[in-house]
Enzyme design. Structure first.
Site, mmCIF file in Angstrom:
data_model
loop_
_atom_site.group_PDB
_atom_site.id
_atom_site.type_symbol
_atom_site.label_atom_id
_atom_site.label_comp_id
_atom_site.label_asym_id
_atom_site.label_seq_id
_atom_site.Cartn_x
_atom_site.Cartn_y
_atom_site.Cartn_z
ATOM 1 N N HIS A 1 -2.573 30.009 34.914
ATOM 2 C CA HIS A 1 -3.596 29.037 34.529
ATOM 3 C C HIS A 1 -3.734 28.071 35.703
ATOM 4 C CE1 HIS A 1 -3.229 30.399 30.407
ATOM 5 N NE2 HIS A 1 -4.203 29.585 30.038
ATOM 6 N N GLU B 1 -7.440 23.811 35.500
ATOM 7 C CA GLU B 1 -8.296 23.716 34.321
ATOM 8 C C GLU B 1 -8.651 22.242 34.113
ATOM 9 O OE1 GLU B 1 -6.563 25.313 30.753
ATOM 10 O OE2 GLU B 1 -8.421 25.133 29.603
ATOM 11 N N HIS C 1 -7.701 37.451 28.697
ATOM 12 C CA HIS C 1 -7.058 36.122 28.677
ATOM 13 C C HIS C 1 -7.307 35.482 27.321
ATOM 14 C CE1 HIS C 1 -6.140 32.109 30.880
ATOM 15 N NE2 HIS C 1 -6.240 31.846 29.579
ATOM 16 N N ASN D 1 -8.850 30.450 23.963
ATOM 17 C CA ASN D 1 -8.315 30.016 22.666
ATOM 18 C C ASN D 1 -9.295 30.253 21.520
ATOM 19 O OD1 ASN D 1 -7.163 28.420 24.971
ATOM 20 N ND2 ASN D 1 -5.698 27.985 23.357
HETATM 21 ZN ZN LIG Z 1 -5.744 30.071 28.629
#
Ligand SMILES: [Zn+2]
Length: 452
Positions: free
Chosen positions: A240, A243, A90, A337
């Protein structure tokens, strides 16, 4: 302008050699070699014979065939750890390395969303996306990653820009890094004609259907619609989910109800950690029943979750890794990220991911099966047969570390590792940040804005 990284041992450029005294985490072996002893920390010392790019034999240390004429060249690792090349299940290669031109103003999740939205509208041409993705891939490769699943922002005009770039890169990187892509769009997109076109585009690229799942009045209809499209095209699903630290964020439970047979992976699931025990128990039952796997993104979660400018964070942002694992839910950890508004740091290094995950989520005492969370488990989630394990017949895609015990391995950055691909040491070069200056440095961007 890149500098090759030094290794701590030299691997001979011959087809057959033996890695002696290699410390291997036991859960990463396909089988325990006869006579091998597992330490209380879950480590095994072994001799690995590599022949023609594959692992030919794994024997207890000192148990390999006695030296004689024609016996393979020995490399003594002096108990340094050996891992299979890692799997990053991911990440967001399309967002990466934008930090300089698009930093997160306050470090919050909302700040990241707004910043990336603006940056995407202003800069994400095919060339911009390609060069930053390639930069991230070169980092990953140098650190010893052999497969990556990246999410691609796919709303509106961006799908037609980023997916062809991804397909070109997948071809260029074939044999070095196996690449998979997942669409990243608001779930609502799958409610209309854009969703149908996107599913067709994903299928054409042999990708994975994904979206951002959050609770709304239409969530069940939208999830059914998305899963139906995935089913129609025979595609896997990777969402996703939740989150946030919002106790009302229960998209995971909605998804579990919607799923029947597909291979579905869910990333993040942060809010599970702040919900009441009876709510958690209900969701975990549903997740087990639906066979959903979970990918936790500890570094990005630690960075974004519970961030209120000027206030000290009170929780670590990660999902319930131990509770999920205790229910036999497959749990992987991945990078997410890298140097963008969602996470200002990172180098696409799965050892860093494991090291930070171990600290953030207490994956130590004992380490148990957790080394599988960056190797064998993501390989299973991505459908990669034979990847992420060490055993006879498997490719000699290995990462050799100087660190012996866990504390040594996870205390130093281990920059001087050796990466073997098909039994050969790769030249490890990390790209220089200066390469991207013309794309991302504030001065270059100012120049663009002023038409210079
Ligand atoms: Zn992500």
């Amino acid at each position: 302008m890149t500098t090759p990284l030094a290794g701590f041992v030299t691997i001979p450029g011959v087809p057959t050699f033996r890695l002696r005294n290699a410390t291997v985490p036991a859960p990463l072996l396909t089988a325990l070699p006869p006579g091998a002893r597992v330490s209380p920390d879950g480590l095994v010392v072994a001799d690995l014979t590599v022949r023609d790019g594959r692992i030919e034999d794994v024997a207890a240390a000192g148990g390999a065939a006695v030296d004689g004429p024609g016996s393979p060249v020995d490399v003594d690792l002096q108990h340094g750890q050996v891992w299979p090349c890692m799997i990053d299940a991911h990440t967001h290669l399309d967002k990466g390395h934008t930090w300089e031109r698009a930093p997160n103003p306050d470090g919050t999740f909302g700040g990241a969303i707004r910043t990336v939205m603006d940056d995407r509208a202003a800069h994400w041409s095919a060339e911009d996306v390609r060069r930053r993705m390639d930069f991230g891939l070169r980092c990953s490769f140098a650190h010893g990653t052999r497969a990556i699943r990246t999410h691609l922002d796919s709303a509106g005009p961006q799908a037609a820009i980023s997916w062809p770039v991804f397909e070109v890169l997948r071809k260029e990187w074939a044999g070095r890094i196996e690449l998979q892509a997942v669409s990243l769009v608001p779930l609502q997109v799958f409610g209309g004609p854009e969703g149908e076109a996107l599913a067709a585009r994903i299928a054409a690229a042999n990708g994975v259907v994904g979206a951002v799942g959050y609770v709304s009045p239409e969530i069940d209809t939208l999830l059914d619609r998305m899963l139906a499209l995935a089913s129609a095209y025979g595609l896997d699903v990777d969402l996703h989910c939740d989150e946030s630290g919002d106790v009302g964020a229960r998209a995971l439970a909605h998804l579990a109800r919607a799923v029947r047979r597909r291979r579905v992976v869910c990333g993040h699931c942060c809010s599970l950690a702040v919900q009441a025990p009876e709510v958690v128990a209900e969701t975990l039952d549903l997740v087990v029943e639906a066979g959903i796997s979970v990918i936790s993104l500890p570094m990005c979660n630690l960075y974004l979750q519970d961030r209120v400018p000027g206030r000290t964070p009170r929780w670590r942002g990660v999902t319930l890794l131990h509770e999920l694992a205790a229910r036999r839910v497959r749990v992987a950890v991945a990078s997410d990220n890298c140097r963008d508004a969602f996470h200002g740091y990172g180098d696409h290094d799965m050892l860093e991911v494991f090291r930070e995950a171990a600290r953030i989520a207490h994956l130590d005492r004992p380490f148990g099966d957790w080394p599988r969370a960056v190797t064998a488990t993501p390989a299973e989630l991505m459908g990669l047969a034979g990847a992420g394990r060490i055993g006879p017949g498997l490719r000699a895609d290995l990462v050799l570390f100087e660190g012996r015990a866990w504390s040594e391995l996870l205390s130093r950055p281990q920059g001087n590792r050796v990466v073997l691909r098909n039994g050969r040491a790769i030249e490890r070069r990390l790209p220089d940040y200066r390469e991207l200056d013309d794309l991302v440095s504030p001065r270059a961007v100012e120049g663009v804005r002023h038409g210079a």
